[in-house]
Structures are given as structure tokens and as C-alpha cells.
Motif scaffolding. Sequence first.
Motif, PDB file in Angstrom:
ATOM      1  N   VAL A 131      -1.202  -1.108   9.223  1.00  0.00           N
ATOM      2  CA  VAL A 131      -0.839  -2.240   9.321  1.00  0.00           C
ATOM      3  C   VAL A 131       0.289  -2.188  10.366  1.00  0.00           C
ATOM      4  N   ARG A 132      -0.065  -3.162  11.564  1.00  0.00           N
ATOM      5  CA  ARG A 132       0.796  -3.106  12.603  1.00  0.00           C
ATOM      6  C   ARG A 132       1.567  -4.467  12.543  1.00  0.00           C
ATOM      7  N   ASN A 133       2.787  -4.124  12.997  1.00  0.00           N
ATOM      8  CA  ASN A 133       3.973  -5.405  13.122  1.00  0.00           C
ATOM      9  C   ASN A 133       3.541  -5.987  14.513  1.00  0.00           C
ATOM     10  N   THR A 134       3.321  -7.139  14.633  1.00  0.00           N
ATOM     11  CA  THR A 134       2.957  -7.881  15.894  1.00  0.00           C
ATOM     12  C   THR A 134       3.889  -9.123  16.239  1.00  0.00           C
ATOM     13  N   GLY A 135       4.991  -9.274  15.307  1.00  0.00           N
ATOM     14  CA  GLY A 135       5.770 -10.103  15.285  1.00  0.00           C
ATOM     15  C   GLY A 135       7.024  -9.858  15.836  1.00  0.00           C
ATOM     16  N   ASP A 136       8.102 -10.606  15.822  1.00  0.00           N
ATOM     17  CA  ASP A 136       9.418 -10.662  16.377  1.00  0.00           C
ATOM     18  C   ASP A 136      10.565 -10.244  15.316  1.00  0.00           C
ATOM     19  N   GLU A 137       9.965  -9.864  13.882  1.00  0.00           N
ATOM     20  CA  GLU A 137      10.917  -9.838  12.899  1.00  0.00           C
ATOM     21  C   GLU A 137      10.310  -8.693  11.929  1.00  0.00           C
ATOM     22  N   PRO A 138      10.987  -8.126  11.272  1.00  0.00           N
ATOM     23  CA  PRO A 138      10.467  -6.968  10.361  1.00  0.00           C
ATOM     24  C   PRO A 138       9.351  -7.641   9.504  1.00  0.00           C
ATOM     25  N   LEU A 139       8.217  -6.788   9.613  1.00  0.00           N
ATOM     26  CA  LEU A 139       7.123  -6.998   8.503  1.00  0.00           C
ATOM     27  C   LEU A 139       7.521  -6.611   7.105  1.00  0.00           C
ATOM     28  N   GLY A 196       7.148 -12.052   7.794  1.00  0.00           N
ATOM     29  CA  GLY A 196       6.366 -11.426   9.317  1.00  0.00           C
ATOM     30  C   GLY A 196       4.931 -11.866   9.454  1.00  0.00           C
ATOM     31  N   ARG A 197       4.393 -10.869  10.570  1.00  0.00           N
ATOM     32  CA  ARG A 197       3.085 -11.179  11.049  1.00  0.00           C
ATOM     33  C   ARG A 197       2.525  -9.828  11.410  1.00  0.00           C
ATOM     34  N   GLY A 198       1.118  -9.503  11.554  1.00  0.00           N
ATOM     35  CA  GLY A 198       0.789  -8.364  11.875  1.00  0.00           C
ATOM     36  C   GLY A 198      -0.722  -8.289  12.024  1.00  0.00           C
ATOM     37  N   THR A 199      -1.312  -7.171  12.036  1.00  0.00           N
ATOM     38  CA  THR A 199      -2.752  -7.037  12.198  1.00  0.00           C
ATOM     39  C   THR A 199      -3.098  -5.758  11.368  1.00  0.00           C
ATOM     40  N   CYS A 200      -3.788  -6.078  10.363  1.00  0.00           N
ATOM     41  CA  CYS A 200      -4.418  -4.996   9.606  1.00  0.00           C
ATOM     42  C   CYS A 200      -5.759  -4.336  10.125  1.00  0.00           C
ATOM     43  N   VAL A 201      -6.158  -3.080  10.253  1.00  0.00           N
ATOM     44  CA  VAL A 201      -7.221  -2.499  10.790  1.00  0.00           C
ATOM     45  C   VAL A 201      -7.597  -1.369   9.658  1.00  0.00           C
ATOM     46  N   ALA A 228      13.040  -8.959  -3.501  1.00  0.00           N
ATOM     47  CA  ALA A 228      13.450  -7.564  -3.232  1.00  0.00           C
ATOM     48  C   ALA A 228      12.908  -7.133  -2.023  1.00  0.00           C
ATOM     49  N   THR A 229      11.466  -7.738  -1.776  1.00  0.00           N
ATOM     50  CA  THR A 229      10.545  -7.307  -0.693  1.00  0.00           C
ATOM     51  C   THR A 229      11.230  -7.841   0.461  1.00  0.00           C
ATOM     52  N   ARG A 230      11.783  -8.930   0.657  1.00  0.00           N
ATOM     53  CA  ARG A 230      12.129  -9.816   1.702  1.00  0.00           C
ATOM     54  C   ARG A 230      13.560  -8.987   2.028  1.00  0.00           C
ATOM     55  N   GLU A 231      14.349  -8.613   0.915  1.00  0.00           N
ATOM     56  CA  GLU A 231      15.401  -7.722   1.376  1.00  0.00           C
ATOM     57  C   GLU A 231      15.570  -6.511   1.578  1.00  0.00           C
ATOM     58  N   ASN A 232      14.497  -5.848   1.425  1.00  0.00           N
ATOM     59  CA  ASN A 232      14.344  -4.471   1.667  1.00  0.00           C
ATOM     60  C   ASN A 232      14.311  -4.274   3.307  1.00  0.00           C
ATOM     61  N   SER A 252       9.216  -1.938   4.789  1.00  0.00           N
ATOM     62  CA  SER A 252       9.743  -2.726   6.049  1.00  0.00           C
ATOM     63  C   SER A 252       9.544  -2.221   7.464  1.00  0.00           C
ATOM     64  N   ILE A 253       8.523  -2.735   8.064  1.00  0.00           N
ATOM     65  CA  ILE A 253       8.210  -2.201   9.345  1.00  0.00           C
ATOM     66  C   ILE A 253       8.723  -3.041  10.775  1.00  0.00           C
ATOM     67  N   ALA A 254       9.447  -2.387  11.337  1.00  0.00           N
ATOM     68  CA  ALA A 254      10.029  -3.034  12.677  1.00  0.00           C
ATOM     69  C   ALA A 254       8.961  -3.710  13.363  1.00  0.00           C
ATOM     70  N   PRO A 255       9.269  -4.867  14.420  1.00  0.00           N
ATOM     71  CA  PRO A 255       8.545  -5.203  15.396  1.00  0.00           C
ATOM     72  C   PRO A 255       8.165  -4.044  16.224  1.00  0.00           C
ATOM     73  N   GLY A 256       6.771  -4.148  16.555  1.00  0.00           N
ATOM     74  CA  GLY A 256       6.015  -3.396  17.408  1.00  0.00           C
ATOM     75  C   GLY A 256       5.804  -2.040  16.749  1.00  0.00           C
TER      76      GLY A 256
END
Length: 158
Positions: free
Chosen positions: A100-108, A65-70, A18-22, A41-45
Motif C-alpha cells: 500500500v503506497r501513500n499517494t497523498g500529501d498527508e500520512p496514510l 489519507g489516500r493511496g494505491t494498493c497493489v 486511535a488510528t487517526r492519532e497514531n 501510519s505511512i508518510a507521504p510518498g
Amino acid sequence: MHIEDNGPNPHAFDIETATRENATYRTVAWTGKYLQVTLMSIAPGESIGLEVHPETDQFLRLDAGRGTCVMGPEKDRLTFEQEVSDGWSIQVPASTWHDVRNTGDEPLRLYAIYAPAHHAPGLVQYTAQEAEQDEESGRDEPPSWTVQPDSRADDEHA
């Protein structure tokens, strides 16, 4: 995969699928008396948005996906920073500023567990802007049958 929030009744679903498809910014998947599960789901950038929940603990788990948590004690003093990716979990104590910031090139893709419940049951918000509008209008409030702190302080956003 379609998830139906059935309130404080027994519920089971494949949370990883469900998370991956959301594809929505936030979908409330289940609302209990003491906690709540949402899919995000958080878009790239983009990011969840710097915020603080004064009386809500939060658990997040990334499934894609991948990101940075602060995080930190003040919005201008984010003393914790961690790169995160698929399989990582993030624990946010109440009254902690976080993003949580999406730093990747696919949805987080992640899910969040709030304790106590934090959103209206079954609510689907397609964008962060829609989520903000729902909060400002009062449409996004936890139901009366959830257990809430006696002095419910308002969330803040940077």
C-alpha cells in the motif's frame, strides 16, 4: 490516545480515533489467540513495503489519507491495483504479494488485522527500518500463546 495491548484478555477502544492519532509506522494494539490488531501510519510518498505472508490473512482499513494498493501472486506480477482512501478496506489473502503506497500529501492512517497473530504483543515501531530490524533480530515474533500454523513459513520482502 494511548492503547495498551493486554494480550488475549477482553479489550475495547475507539479504533478510528486511535488510528487517526497514531504517528508510528506500526503499533500492536491487541494480540489475541487467533488474531491481532495493529495501527499504522505511512508518510507521504512512502509505502508499507512489498511483502508476502505465506500463512497469514490480512485485513486493512484506511481511516485517513489516500493511496494505491497493489497485490498479486508473485512480486513481479502484481495483477491487482486499486486506488484507496478513507473508509476503504483491503483484504489480503495468505501467500499474496501486496503493498500500500501513500499517494497523498498527508500520512496514510490505517489499521491491520492479522490472522493468525503476526507480531510481538505491544510492540511499537516508529519507522519501517525499525520494523525490518526487529524482524531480522527475532524481536518481532508472535507470542507462544498464539495459535500458529504447523509449518510457519517466513515472510518475504521485495
